[in-house]
Structures are given as C-alpha cells and as structure tokens.
Design an enzyme around this catalytic site. Structure first.
Site, mmCIF file in Angstrom:
data_model
loop_
_atom_site.group_PDB
_atom_site.id
_atom_site.type_symbol
_atom_site.label_atom_id
_atom_site.label_comp_id
_atom_site.label_asym_id
_atom_site.label_seq_id
_atom_site.Cartn_x
_atom_site.Cartn_y
_atom_site.Cartn_z
ATOM 1 N N HIS A 176 0.820 -1.209 0.000
ATOM 2 C CA HIS A 176 0.000 0.000 0.000
ATOM 3 C C HIS A 176 0.854 1.258 0.000
ATOM 4 O O HIS A 176 0.669 2.137 0.841
ATOM 5 C CB HIS A 176 -0.945 -0.013 1.211
ATOM 6 C CG HIS A 176 -2.272 0.563 0.892
ATOM 7 N ND1 HIS A 176 -3.033 1.256 1.800
ATOM 8 C CD2 HIS A 176 -2.977 0.587 -0.252
ATOM 9 C CE1 HIS A 176 -4.149 1.651 1.230
ATOM 10 N NE2 HIS A 176 -4.133 1.255 -0.020
ATOM 11 N N HIS A 211 -3.380 2.063 12.558
ATOM 12 C CA HIS A 211 -2.840 1.345 11.385
ATOM 13 C C HIS A 211 -3.249 -0.130 11.528
ATOM 14 O O HIS A 211 -4.440 -0.434 11.609
ATOM 15 C CB HIS A 211 -1.334 1.590 11.344
ATOM 16 C CG HIS A 211 -0.613 1.078 10.134
ATOM 17 N ND1 HIS A 211 -1.236 0.712 8.972
ATOM 18 C CD2 HIS A 211 0.732 0.883 9.908
ATOM 19 C CE1 HIS A 211 -0.326 0.302 8.088
ATOM 20 N NE2 HIS A 211 0.866 0.397 8.629
ATOM 21 N N LYS A 244 -13.804 7.332 17.714
ATOM 22 C CA LYS A 244 -13.544 6.631 16.455
ATOM 23 C C LYS A 244 -14.070 5.199 16.486
ATOM 24 O O LYS A 244 -14.074 4.556 17.538
ATOM 25 C CB LYS A 244 -12.049 6.620 16.166
ATOM 26 C CG LYS A 244 -11.591 7.985 15.672
ATOM 27 C CD LYS A 244 -10.263 7.928 14.997
ATOM 28 C CE LYS A 244 -10.013 9.237 14.268
ATOM 29 N NZ LYS A 244 -8.646 9.362 13.787
ATOM 30 N N PHE A 248 -12.931 1.966 10.097
ATOM 31 C CA PHE A 248 -13.512 3.010 9.234
ATOM 32 C C PHE A 248 -12.525 4.155 9.049
ATOM 33 O O PHE A 248 -11.762 4.472 9.953
ATOM 34 C CB PHE A 248 -14.825 3.535 9.827
ATOM 35 C CG PHE A 248 -15.927 2.542 9.644
ATOM 36 C CD1 PHE A 248 -16.701 2.566 8.492
ATOM 37 C CD2 PHE A 248 -16.123 1.539 10.566
ATOM 38 C CE1 PHE A 248 -17.675 1.606 8.286
ATOM 39 C CE2 PHE A 248 -17.094 0.569 10.365
ATOM 40 C CZ PHE A 248 -17.873 0.606 9.222
ATOM 41 N N HIS A 250 -9.847 6.345 6.179
ATOM 42 C CA HIS A 250 -8.548 6.078 5.559
ATOM 43 C C HIS A 250 -7.936 7.378 5.093
ATOM 44 O O HIS A 250 -8.658 8.273 4.640
ATOM 45 C CB HIS A 250 -8.714 5.111 4.366
ATOM 46 C CG HIS A 250 -7.437 4.446 3.992
ATOM 47 N ND1 HIS A 250 -6.501 5.054 3.185
ATOM 48 C CD2 HIS A 250 -6.923 3.240 4.348
ATOM 49 C CE1 HIS A 250 -5.468 4.242 3.056
ATOM 50 N NE2 HIS A 250 -5.697 3.134 3.750
ATOM 51 N N ARG A 259 -10.281 -2.530 -1.507
ATOM 52 C CA ARG A 259 -10.003 -3.825 -0.870
ATOM 53 C C ARG A 259 -11.173 -4.226 0.029
ATOM 54 O O ARG A 259 -11.560 -5.385 0.092
ATOM 55 C CB ARG A 259 -8.717 -3.729 -0.040
ATOM 56 C CG ARG A 259 -7.523 -3.217 -0.820
ATOM 57 C CD ARG A 259 -6.415 -2.759 0.115
ATOM 58 N NE ARG A 259 -6.871 -1.730 1.043
ATOM 59 C CZ ARG A 259 -6.186 -1.283 2.089
ATOM 60 N NH1 ARG A 259 -4.994 -1.784 2.345
ATOM 61 N NH2 ARG A 259 -6.673 -0.353 2.877
ATOM 62 N N ASP A 301 -9.660 -3.285 6.875
ATOM 63 C CA ASP A 301 -9.613 -4.008 8.144
ATOM 64 C C ASP A 301 -10.991 -4.462 8.606
ATOM 65 O O ASP A 301 -11.125 -5.502 9.257
ATOM 66 C CB ASP A 301 -8.995 -3.109 9.232
ATOM 67 C CG ASP A 301 -7.484 -3.060 9.122
ATOM 68 O OD1 ASP A 301 -6.908 -3.983 8.534
ATOM 69 O OD2 ASP A 301 -6.899 -2.088 9.613
ATOM 70 N N ARG A 345 15.542 12.615 6.549
ATOM 71 C CA ARG A 345 15.793 13.376 7.774
ATOM 72 C C ARG A 345 15.162 14.761 7.590
ATOM 73 O O ARG A 345 15.827 15.702 7.113
ATOM 74 C CB ARG A 345 17.306 13.472 7.985
ATOM 75 C CG ARG A 345 17.787 13.812 9.391
ATOM 76 C CD ARG A 345 17.371 15.167 9.836
ATOM 77 N NE ARG A 345 17.944 15.593 11.095
ATOM 78 C CZ ARG A 345 17.452 16.609 11.792
ATOM 79 N NH1 ARG A 345 16.357 17.262 11.366
ATOM 80 N NH2 ARG A 345 18.029 16.979 12.896
#
Ligand code: CMC
Length: 358
Positions: A176, A211, A244, A248, A250, A259, A301, A345
């Site tokens: 991804h 994540h 949250k 749900f 993204h 997906r 997910d 950096r």
C-alpha cells in the site's frame, strides 16, 4: 538551507518516487501496474509477492524458485521456541513477532534473501507462539502453498476453500505504497541499517490502532451486536461522543476502499455458506450508517476482521496476519529505498522556550 512547511501527518505530501504500488482517492490500487483486486481474484500469493518484490510476474522457473525459498525458510530454529517459552504468556502476538524477528538468526545472505527469509518465517512464529501460550505442541507442516501453509498454521485445519479466501485477503493486505509502517521501514532503510532492523521498525509501526492494530479491535464491538438497529444506534452514539470506530476511515480512500469492497462481496457469499447472514447484515448496517452520518467508508480491516473470524482464525492473529503479508511489500520498499538512497531526515519548527540558562 531553505525550509518548506508541509501538512501535519504529511497528509497529501509526496515524499519520494516509487514503482511498487499506487493508490488514489477514486479507489484504485495497483501493484506494479496491475489492479490489486484482479490479482487477488486470479493469482496466487507467491505470484503476487514475486511481482511486488521483483517487479514482474514470475515465469514457471521463477515461481518454483520463489515458492521453494518461502517453503525452505518457513521453519524456525528450535532455540526460537525456547526463547518464546521465556516470554510472558499474555504478550500480544504482534509484540512476540517483532521481538523474535529482531533477533532471530538468518541463513540467506543477500538483502532480498534475508528479507524474504524473515517474511517466510512469520506465519510459523505466530503459530508457535499461539500454541505455546495455550500449552499445545507446535504444528510442524510445511506442505502446500504459502496460503495453505499459513491457514493450517493458524487453524490446524486444511480446508482449501477457506485457505483460498485467506490467500485473497493476504494479497490485498500485501502492499500500500507509503503507509505508516512502510514509511517507517523506509526511514530505517535510509540510514542503511540492515534488513532485519528495518523489518523490526515496520513491525513496531504496524501495531498501532490507527494502522494495523485496528483489525484486532473490530470484533470487540461487532460481536456484541444483536441486530441491525442496535448496530445503527452504536454508530450514532460513538459519533455523538466524537469517538472513532475501528475499521472506518482512511488517509487516502475518502469514498471507498477497493479492498474492503472486494472482501465485502466475498464475505456476503462466505457468510451465507457459514450460516452467518446476520453478522453480514449487522456489518453492512454499520457501514451504511457510517456513510449516512459522516461519509466515512469502511476500510479493508473492517471486512478482513469478519472474514478471518468466520474462517475460525483467532483474533489475536489479525494484526500479525496483516504484518506477515505486508512484509513482502516492506521487502520491495527496502530494496527500492537502498537502490537509490538518500537519508530521510526532515526538519522541525521549534516552538519551545529559548534563552534559558542554568
Ligand atoms: N470513526 C469515527 N470518525 C472518524 C473515523 C472513524 N474510524 N475516522 C476518521 N474519522 C473522522 C475524524 O474524527 C475526523 O472528524 P472531524 O473532521 O469531525 O474532526 C475526520 O473523520 C477526519 O479524520 P482523520 O483522523 O483526521 O483522518 P486521517 O486521514 O488523519 O485518518 C485514519 C485516517 C485511518 C487514522 C482514521 O480514519 C482512523 O483513525 N480510523 C480508525 C482506525 C482504522 O480503522 N485504521 C485502519 C486504517 S486501514 C488499514 C491500514 O492501512 O492500516
């Protein structure tokens, strides 16, 4: 040096080129030019992993060589199980995976070999840990395809059609572009640290609930619900409290996660075959309510967690399953980063005090 300000969380900021995968807000995800859902539907995990890592679909000889490498490296050294035995029994599987990956001895020599060796061992590490923590003996099979082996190691069963659904899910989880764990890996790789250290960094990042950790929390609320009206009330109450709902939203997909939609359709059929239509109805009611109230789509997910549940896979495996699949994407990103490296950096804007003295 001139400084340029970028958005918080690097939202919408392009930080480098990649030829591995691309996502866009219209809901298209491609791996090396191929649409991910098409690969999930028609290819094997090994073929897609080869594509993602080496940039092309394998010919017969390459496919065999790649499959053999994964199979050969799927075992873990006996002393790894001994080390696991010293860990607290209630340690989360993703922590165990990260700890073991960080220190296990490797056989392969080249960077790609080392990375794939780590990736190949993940299912076995997870399985051994799960069984050890429950006081059972480890499973020892290395037969079959990557997905069949993985499914067996997770469930102890050899159901080929469930293993095929797992394979599709793993393909969709594989890559991804610059998601948080992959970007973490690229930051680590950019210091020219070794592959094992970079994989460990990625495993640390994927654990977080924003994540990969999200997929471990979905069943906690979903399985409490008895009806679609209860599901809608749950969503409304959470949104009112500004909380949250895992599974749900993204950063990239603001309208639909392709997906999730692919798995939703697979789940519809799978749930009917398992007599779990009500669970499917509750899930889609949550999805519809989230869209109606806040225009937030279900992400991968959400439907992955339900598919894994109906496959009989323990939910403690959810995040490690995501990590095991994504480790092939991480492999590709490590190789891409070091092949054209520049230390990552950035700079910061200092907002602390000045002029302090002891
Ligand atoms: N439930 C309720 N509200 C949400 C959710 C959610 N899951 N996701 C976003 N929102 C709201 C958020 O509160 C904010 O509302 P407002 O504008 O009123 O303050 C708005 O939507 C924008 O959200 P954001 O968090 O600023 O968006 P982002 O692009 O920074 O975050 C995200 C993306 C994935 C971190 C977020 O959607 C989230 O926390 N989702 C829940 C965790 C989750 O399911 N993560 C898995 C992501 S997919 C798999 C992977 O790649 O890891």
């Amino acid at each position: 040096m001139e400084f340029e300000e970028v958005k918080k969380g690097l939202a919408g900021v392009i930080v480098d080129d990649t030829a591995i995968a691309s996502t866009d807000s219209s809901g298209t995800l491609i791996y090396r030019g191929y649409v991910a859902e098409e690969l999930a539907e028609r290819s094997t995990f090994e073929e897609v992993a080869h594509l993602v890592v080496y940039g092309h679909l394998p010919n017969k000889k390459e496919r065999l060589k790649f499959s053999n490498l994964l199979s050969r490296n799927s075992r873990v050294a006996p002393n790894i199980d001994k080390i696991m035995g010293l860990l607290p029994r209630n340690a989360p599987a993703i922590d165990v995976l990260r700890s073991i990956v960080s220190m296990m001895p490797l056989n392969e020599n080249e960077d790609d070999g080392k990375l794939l060796e780590i990736a190949a061992k993940m299912p076995r590490i997870m399985s051994d840990w799960h069984r050890l923590s429950k006081g059972s003996l480890p499973l020892r099979s290395t037969d079959g395809t990557y997905a069949e082996r993985f499914y067996y190691l997770l469930t102890g069963s050899k159901n080929k059609s469930d293993a095929r659904l797992l394979e599709e899910l793993l393909i969709l989880y594989m890559e991804h572009e610059f998601n948080a764990s992959t970007f973490t890996l690229r930051v680590a790789a950019s210091t020219l640290t070794d592959p094992q250290a970079a994989m460990t960094a990625a495993l640390a990042a994927i654990k977080g609930p924003l994540h990969g950790g999200a997929n471990a929390e979905i069943l906690d609320y979903l399985l409490q619900m008895k009806s679609t009206s209860e599901a809608r009330r749950y969503v409304d109450a959470k949104l009112r409290k500004k909380e949250k709902i895992m599974g749900f939203g993204h950063r990239i997909y603001k309208n639909k996660d392709p997906r999730a939609q692919y798995l939703k359709e697979r789940l519809r059929v799978f749930a009917a075959a398992k007599g779990a239509e009500k669970l499917y109805d509750i899930a889609t009611a949550i999805e519809d309510e989230m869209w109606k109230m806040k225009n937030i789509p279900a992400n991968m997910d959400f439907y992955a967690a339900i598919c894994l549940y109906l496959m009989g896979i323990d939910s403690s495996f959810n995040t490690p399953i995501f990590a095991a699949s994504r480790s092939f994407g991480w492999t590709a990103h490590y190789l891409e980063q070091v092949s054209n490296n520049k230390l990552i950096r950035p700079s910061s804007r200092y907002i602390g005090p000045v002029g302090m003295h002891l």
